[in-house]
Design an enzyme around this catalytic site. Sequence first.
Site, PDB file in Angstrom:
ATOM      1  N   ARG A   1       7.977  11.048 -14.242  1.00  0.00           N
ATOM      2  CA  ARG A   1       6.780  10.544 -13.878  1.00  0.00           C
ATOM      3  C   ARG A   1       6.282  10.921 -12.425  1.00  0.00           C
ATOM      4  O   ARG A   1       5.195  10.997 -12.271  1.00  0.00           O
ATOM      5  CB  ARG A   1       6.896   8.954 -13.823  1.00  0.00           C
ATOM      6  CG  ARG A   1       6.823   8.314 -15.365  1.00  0.00           C
ATOM      7  CD  ARG A   1       8.048   7.130 -15.125  1.00  0.00           C
ATOM      8  NE  ARG A   1       9.348   7.682 -15.249  1.00  0.00           N
ATOM      9  CZ  ARG A   1       9.811   8.308 -16.067  1.00  0.00           C
ATOM     10  NH1 ARG A   1       9.242   8.056 -17.522  1.00  0.00           N
ATOM     11  NH2 ARG A   1      10.913   8.917 -16.180  1.00  0.00           N
ATOM     12  N   THR A   2       7.151  11.009 -11.440  1.00  0.00           N
ATOM     13  CA  THR A   2       6.819  10.945 -10.192  1.00  0.00           C
ATOM     14  C   THR A   2       6.073  12.226  -9.850  1.00  0.00           C
ATOM     15  O   THR A   2       4.852  12.265  -9.430  1.00  0.00           O
ATOM     16  CB  THR A   2       7.857  10.652  -9.012  1.00  0.00           C
ATOM     17  OG1 THR A   2       8.681   9.373  -9.199  1.00  0.00           O
ATOM     18  CG2 THR A   2       7.263  10.703  -7.738  1.00  0.00           C
TER      19      THR A   2
ATOM     20  N   LYS B   1      20.303  29.976  -2.267  1.00  0.00           N
ATOM     21  CA  LYS B   1      21.010  30.876  -1.678  1.00  0.00           C
ATOM     22  C   LYS B   1      21.496  30.706  -0.255  1.00  0.00           C
ATOM     23  O   LYS B   1      21.977  31.451   0.617  1.00  0.00           O
ATOM     24  CB  LYS B   1      20.028  32.285  -1.407  1.00  0.00           C
ATOM     25  CG  LYS B   1      19.590  32.995  -2.661  1.00  0.00           C
ATOM     26  CD  LYS B   1      18.616  33.853  -2.074  1.00  0.00           C
ATOM     27  CE  LYS B   1      17.404  34.175  -3.230  1.00  0.00           C
ATOM     28  NZ  LYS B   1      16.198  34.816  -2.897  1.00  0.00           N
TER      29      LYS B   1
ATOM     30  N   ARG C   1      10.968  15.204  -3.243  1.00  0.00           N
ATOM     31  CA  ARG C   1      11.913  14.349  -3.710  1.00  0.00           C
ATOM     32  C   ARG C   1      13.267  15.135  -3.387  1.00  0.00           C
ATOM     33  O   ARG C   1      13.338  16.356  -3.439  1.00  0.00           O
ATOM     34  CB  ARG C   1      11.902  14.089  -5.211  1.00  0.00           C
ATOM     35  CG  ARG C   1      13.337  13.105  -5.766  1.00  0.00           C
ATOM     36  CD  ARG C   1      13.187  12.779  -7.137  1.00  0.00           C
ATOM     37  NE  ARG C   1      12.295  11.791  -7.139  1.00  0.00           N
ATOM     38  CZ  ARG C   1      12.118  11.151  -8.229  1.00  0.00           C
ATOM     39  NH1 ARG C   1      12.705  11.382  -9.396  1.00  0.00           N
ATOM     40  NH2 ARG C   1      11.184  10.085  -8.515  1.00  0.00           N
TER      41      ARG C   1
ATOM     42  N   HIS D   1      11.732   4.902  -2.119  1.00  0.00           N
ATOM     43  CA  HIS D   1      10.818   5.390  -3.170  1.00  0.00           C
ATOM     44  C   HIS D   1       9.544   4.623  -3.110  1.00  0.00           C
ATOM     45  O   HIS D   1       8.933   4.105  -3.850  1.00  0.00           O
ATOM     46  CB  HIS D   1      11.419   5.242  -4.633  1.00  0.00           C
ATOM     47  CG  HIS D   1      10.710   6.152  -5.603  1.00  0.00           C
ATOM     48  ND1 HIS D   1       9.680   7.165  -5.368  1.00  0.00           N
ATOM     49  CD2 HIS D   1      11.059   6.127  -6.963  1.00  0.00           C
ATOM     50  CE1 HIS D   1       9.503   7.428  -6.488  1.00  0.00           C
ATOM     51  NE2 HIS D   1      10.297   7.129  -7.351  1.00  0.00           N
TER      52      HIS D   1
HETATM   53  N1   CP Z   1      10.154   6.094 -11.765  1.00  0.00           N
HETATM   54  C1   CP Z   1      10.507   7.494 -11.562  1.00  0.00           C
HETATM   55  O1   CP Z   1      10.735   7.793 -10.308  1.00  0.00           O
HETATM   56  O2   CP Z   1      10.754   8.130 -12.513  1.00  0.00           O
HETATM   57  P1   CP Z   1      11.009   9.739 -12.461  1.00  0.00           P
HETATM   58  O3   CP Z   1      12.454   9.837 -11.700  1.00  0.00           O
HETATM   59  O4   CP Z   1      11.000  10.202 -13.739  1.00  0.00           O
HETATM   60  O5   CP Z   1      10.057  10.547 -11.464  1.00  0.00           O
END
Ligand code: CP
Length: 310
Positions: free
Chosen positions: A52-53, A81, A102, A130
């Site tokens: 999703r993110t 590497k 991320r 998050h």
């Molecule tokens: N909610 C969320 O962070 O989903 P993903 O890990 O799929 O990005």
Amino acid sequence: MDKPNSFVSISDMTKEDILNLLADADYFESNPNSRILQGKVAATLFFEPSTRTRLSFETAVNRLGGRVIGFSDASTTSSSKGESLKDTIMMVSNYADIIIMRHYLEGAAQYASEISPVPIVNAGDGANQHPSQTMLDLYSIYKTQGTLDGLTITLVGDLKYGRTVHSMLQAMKHFNSKFVFVACKELAMPVEYKEFCDANGIEYVETTEFSPDVINNSDIIYMTRVQRERFSDLEEYERVKDLYALHNSMLDNSKPNLKILHPLPRVNEIAYDVDNNTKAYYFQQAKNGLYARQAIICNVLGVEIPRKNS
Ligand code: CP
């Protein structure tokens, strides 16, 4: 050079910042397609898996006329590497106007924001934060309840490693809702977040029981996945992974305004029979991520939203 306007931690945001982003997300829900990011390049650097993110950030850029570069599997990049995070950030900032990252290390986004010449957006750093998820969670709560105040919000499951619940608490210091923490002792809300609640006047109760009383008094039930990837002891994960699960029949006497949220992905914590209940909101919640992330990207890039000129 001025430090770019990064989006790293929800705790950096004032109440006004949050309300402005929610208003912008509302604008994008009605106007998701335009060319206001034309000529901009966004890099998505995902050192941890995501569905999703990453896809909603990339969709957000694409729908606003920008372009996207990046990776979803760090093993295909020169970090495999031995290239450092610093060097990766410095390289990518040569190519992109904004970096959406991320990373599995807590604090990685903060570090990146300190060295990067372009804005960093934290798309999740370890078990820490998050913040873009929090914006879509707040938007979902506001849309369904009409307020962020006076609610009972029940957080269920992995409150220890779940970064979404940690970020949410930090944002909710600006509002006047109360929390119920439902978790076994191994996955209880960490002390530092309970201290944060105490210091900021956030009311909470803790229980290990996901009882009918808890369910029937909630305005929001926020289910979470047990974060297997954060356990050093997989036997402990096996012991706790299925302790809390929501089934449709458990909602029979719940409040009419109740909405079920989950940051997703789910594993076993929401049964599929909940999906058709009108109180299930988690797929719409994920859709709201597109609008919240359009708002965040425009904010950090300083891109004017047309509504603000009218
Ligand atoms: N909610 C969320 O962070 O989903 P993903 O890990 O799929 O990005």
